[in-house]
Design an enzyme around this catalytic site. Structure first.
Site, PDB file in Angstrom:
ATOM      1  N   ASN A  11       0.879  -1.176   0.000  1.00 49.60           N
ATOM      2  CA  ASN A  11       0.000   0.000   0.000  1.00 49.60           C
ATOM      3  C   ASN A  11       0.910   1.218   0.000  1.00 49.60           C
ATOM      4  OD1 ASN A  11      -1.766   2.055   0.477  1.00 49.60           O
ATOM      5  ND2 ASN A  11      -2.388   1.380   2.530  1.00 49.60           N
ATOM      6  N   LYS A  13       0.161   4.218  -0.216  1.00 46.74           N
ATOM      7  CA  LYS A  13      -0.476   5.400   0.392  1.00 46.74           C
ATOM      8  C   LYS A  13      -0.231   6.614  -0.527  1.00 46.74           C
ATOM      9  CE  LYS A  13      -0.081   3.110   4.803  1.00 46.74           C
ATOM     10  NZ  LYS A  13       0.051   3.189   6.257  1.00 46.74           N
ATOM     11  N   HIS A  99      -9.339   1.109   4.918  1.00 43.78           N
ATOM     12  CA  HIS A  99      -8.071   1.302   5.634  1.00 43.78           C
ATOM     13  C   HIS A  99      -8.311   2.250   6.809  1.00 43.78           C
ATOM     14  CE1 HIS A  99      -3.967   2.442   6.560  1.00 43.78           C
ATOM     15  NE2 HIS A  99      -3.594   1.353   5.921  1.00 43.78           N
ATOM     16  N   GLU A 101      -6.695   4.659   7.844  1.00 45.59           N
ATOM     17  CA  GLU A 101      -6.488   6.075   7.519  1.00 45.59           C
ATOM     18  C   GLU A 101      -7.721   6.664   6.845  1.00 45.59           C
ATOM     19  OE1 GLU A 101      -2.759   5.408   5.530  1.00 45.59           O
ATOM     20  OE2 GLU A 101      -1.923   4.814   7.470  1.00 45.59           O
ATOM     21  N   GLU A 169      -5.004  -4.899  10.544  1.00 46.34           N
ATOM     22  CA  GLU A 169      -3.987  -3.885  10.778  1.00 46.34           C
ATOM     23  C   GLU A 169      -4.263  -3.183  12.101  1.00 46.34           C
ATOM     24  OE1 GLU A 169      -2.104  -2.622   6.726  1.00 46.34           O
ATOM     25  OE2 GLU A 169      -3.692  -1.231   7.255  1.00 46.34           O
ATOM     26  N   GLY A 175       3.031   2.182  10.847  1.00 47.36           N
ATOM     27  CA  GLY A 175       4.041   3.238  10.740  1.00 47.36           C
ATOM     28  C   GLY A 175       4.783   3.542  12.028  1.00 47.36           C
ATOM     29  N   SER A 215       3.749  -2.159  10.295  1.00 45.70           N
ATOM     30  CA  SER A 215       5.202  -2.266  10.530  1.00 45.70           C
ATOM     31  C   SER A 215       5.776  -3.620  10.138  1.00 45.70           C
ATOM     32  CB  SER A 215       5.543  -1.921  11.989  1.00 45.70           C
ATOM     33  OG  SER A 215       5.207  -0.572  12.260  1.00 45.70           O
TER      34      SER A 215
END
Ligand code: 13P
Length: 252
Positions: A11, A13, A99, A101, A169, A175, A215
């Site tokens: 991904n 992003k 996702h 985000e 996730e 991250g 991660s």
């Protein structure tokens, strides 16, 4: 030996311009071509505007292409959005939906994610449906509750092992360089598969790929990918460099 084929998904992003996308996707496609028969599938999900660039760079390889989001509706007055049919038309076989985000930045609820996954299915795309708890939810002992209710709410009717991938996730692992322990990842994945069985039946759930994301990198991938109910990875940061992403894939 699981019948589920490992999926290593990148991904990207909101990263990269056309030159970066060509170099990254082209470099990975070359690695795949050079490797011959491999025991994993690879997928890259670039920003929407770079999809045609990546489609060109991976032509002739087995690299799969996906979007990072799609709209729930087929077309119309939705400024800035991308329809599932447009992704399909541009060469995508997959689309990430829900996702964390997007759930945070765009207030996407389980109902919205469910409708987006249904739109993906209706257009012949495999939906990569993302779920995962926040750190506060984890600290409150709600990890299983949260993931269970996200499966119940986000997985649409008509989902099968062929048209759906789940990505677990943990939001706090994205991250941050932190991951749950392998035992924790396996426990949550096994729980997710059991919850999925309630929705789509045990037979389909047993065949559905459940990816871990958060991660994942060349150092921890081997251990995570060896877990019984982990069928691949959804990788952010480490998918942006050819060597790192290839190292994750080849540790499968
Ligand atoms: P990182 O691999 O950068 O933690 O991102 C994970 C992710 O959000 C993939 O969708």
């Amino acid at each position: 030996m699981s019948a589920r084929r490992i999926l290593i998904a990148g991904n990207w992003k909101m990263n990269g311009l056309s030159a970066d996308a060509t170099a990254l996707a082209g470099g990975l496609a070359e690695k795949l071509k050079g490797a011959g028969a491999v025991n994993f599938e690879m997928l890259v999900c670039p920003p929407a505007v770079l999809i045609p660039v990546v489609a060109k760079a991976i032509a002739g390889s087995t690299m799969q292409l996906g979007g990072q989001d799609c709209h729930m509706n087929a077309k119309g007055a939705h400024t800035g959005d991308t329809a599932a049919a447009m992704l399909k038309d541009a060469g995508c076989g997959y689309v990430i939906v829900g996702h964390s985000e997007r759930r945070t930045d765009h207030a996407e609820t389980d109902a919205i994610v469910n409708a987006k996954a249904a739109a993906a299915h209706a257009n012949g795309l495999i939906a990569v449906i993302c779920i995962g708890e926040t750190e506060a939810q984890r600290d409150a002992g709600k990890t299983l509750d949260v993931n269970g209710s996200q499966i119940a709410g986000s997985v649409p009717e008509g989902s099968t092992a062929a048209n759906t991938v789940i990505a677990y996730e943990p939001v706090w692992a994205i991250g941050t360089g932190r991951t749950p322990t392998s035992a924790e990842v396996q426990d949550v994945h096994a729980f997710i598969r059991a919850e999925l069985a309630k929705k789509i039946g045990a037979g389909e759930a047993a065949k559905t790929r459940i990816l871990y994301g958060g991660s994942m990198n060349p150092k921890n991938a081997k251990e995570l990918l060896a877990l019984a109910d982990v069928d691949g990875g959804l990788i952010g940061g480490a998918s942006l460099k050819v060597d790192d992403f290839w190292a994750v894939a080849t540790s499968a």
